[in-house]
Design an enzyme around this catalytic site. Sequence first.
Site, short mmCIF file in Angstrom:
data_model
loop_
_atom_site.label_atom_id
_atom_site.label_comp_id
_atom_site.label_asym_id
_atom_site.label_seq_id
_atom_site.Cartn_x
_atom_site.Cartn_y
_atom_site.Cartn_z
N HIS A 52 -9.56 -33.62 -15.49
CA HIS A 52 -8.64 -33.02 -16.46
C HIS A 52 -7.68 -33.96 -17.15
CE1 HIS A 52 -9.79 -29.09 -17.27
NE2 HIS A 52 -9.60 -28.61 -16.07
N GLU B 26 -8.59 -31.77 -24.44
CA GLU B 26 -7.62 -30.96 -23.74
C GLU B 26 -6.92 -30.11 -24.80
OE1 GLU B 26 -7.82 -30.78 -20.69
OE2 GLU B 26 -8.79 -32.66 -20.14
N ASP C 162 -14.48 -35.18 -24.79
CA ASP C 162 -13.83 -34.07 -24.10
C ASP C 162 -12.47 -33.84 -24.75
OD1 ASP C 162 -13.68 -32.19 -21.68
OD2 ASP C 162 -11.81 -33.32 -21.50
N ASP D 251 -12.58 -37.57 -18.15
CA ASP D 251 -13.67 -36.60 -18.20
C ASP D 251 -14.84 -37.13 -19.02
OD1 ASP D 251 -11.99 -35.02 -16.78
OD2 ASP D 251 -12.11 -33.29 -18.10
#
Length: 511
Positions: free
Chosen positions: A484, A349, A347, A489
């Site tokens: 998040h 960000e 994942d 995640d």
Amino acid sequence: MFTVKKGTEFINDVRALDESLKNIRISSIQVNKADLSVEYNFICDETVSAELKEKILREAEKITSKTFRGVTVTIKKIVSNDQLVNNEIYNYLSKSYPSISIFLKDTDVRSTVFGNLVKYVVRLTQDGAEYVSKNGVLNKMNEFLKTRFCSDFAGTVEIKQAEENVSLLSEQVYLDHLEKIEHRTIKVEDVVAIDDIRMGNIATYIEDVTSGDVIVCGTITDVAERMTKTGKPFFVFHIDDTTGKTSGVYFTKKATYPKIKNLKVGDCIIARGNLGEYNGRKSFTFEKINYCVFPKDFVKKDKYKKTAPAEYKTVFPEKAETIKIASVFDSDLLPEVLTQKEYVVFDLETTGLDVMNNGITEIGAVKIKNGRVSEQFTTLVKPDYPITEEITKITGITEEMVAKSPRITAVIGDFMKFIQNTTLVAHNADFDMKFIKRFAGAEDYEVKNPVLDTLELARAQLPFLRRHDLHTLADHFGIVFRHHRALSDSLATAEIFIELMKEKSKKDAQK
């Protein structure tokens, strides 16, 4: 043809609207031929109100040809700071002049902001400094920087000692840098000199050209003669070398004009020129042109791609295990597809959703081996893009948190090693894959891993759920989920993935 009145006159009219616009600049003008619209893109060091933006739009409409049905204005606030300027200079030199930047480090660029003037210093080896001086590189870079920031620029070069000598037989020969300057080439035939016989017969693939001085070739697909305001003729050539297409402007000379004028669609040329940017758009200026014959037996070579590095350099994986109850991973409950393959669930960000205008702020990934979470890979990343308050509210990541974190250029190689020979898994995988492919590609890596999307898996295996977001799926399977942050995640997505694959296996067995 789209024209506007003199650029300085227009921008002066805009600046006269308000004191806050004294440093506003046009970064690009985009013309959409399909709907006959024009978009003026500005950069400004002050926040522009809606009322003022409307006034700027009126000024833009005044100077736009009535041929166009729509005019829009976008204004991006950009304030010069030394770190952002350093990054732009380093990236520009690395991409545009790889031969002189082979020993360039990001610490070799220093800049200081003095009001509306930014002074910068670039430390180069003796050969690099001489090349910069002879070829006007600093002037070209200043023009480039003016399309990125609302400042004026003045640069100088300092001489630094070359890196210590290393054996060419050594594995450490700045391999990463040497790989980056490898260009695929085309060898043309039967060159007939129009401008310069010394140009030779070797051209770079148009597909590989990003900016700077280069020689390209191609078959002419369109050619048009134009006149400057002073009555001097010039030509606009469109060429295609089968790897890509480009166009360029050629200003004629008395001695070459008749021969250039005789060039027609279907002829092949080899041309030396400079690919830069004008108003934010790529622009080729051909300095020398010769006639040639495109090789009949030309076969495009695959672009060289680096393999994953042999060792981790910046981010080192750690052992990891699931946060769900152990019984989930009892081998007799797991389908073979999970135990016989390795997966990396990851994942990201990011600073925003648009892949071309945003960066990665965090990577979190876990490896599933023999059906179990075995390793984790996690790091914050310092992006080349600002982290807005809105993004901080969503991710919890601030500018301060990433201030001392590595750049994506230092991280991506380690990530490529971590995912080597695995199947990638992500939730709404298309989003994360676009970012990974963009930044891996920038470092000459190619992501060829198979990809599975837990969002698509969930929709197929759990059609009765009204929603298939991670939070809903975590609740459905009783999985601890802290939303998040990238590693959290990834761990939750890994557990969800295993549960979904178990569901799929059961359904497949019943068919």
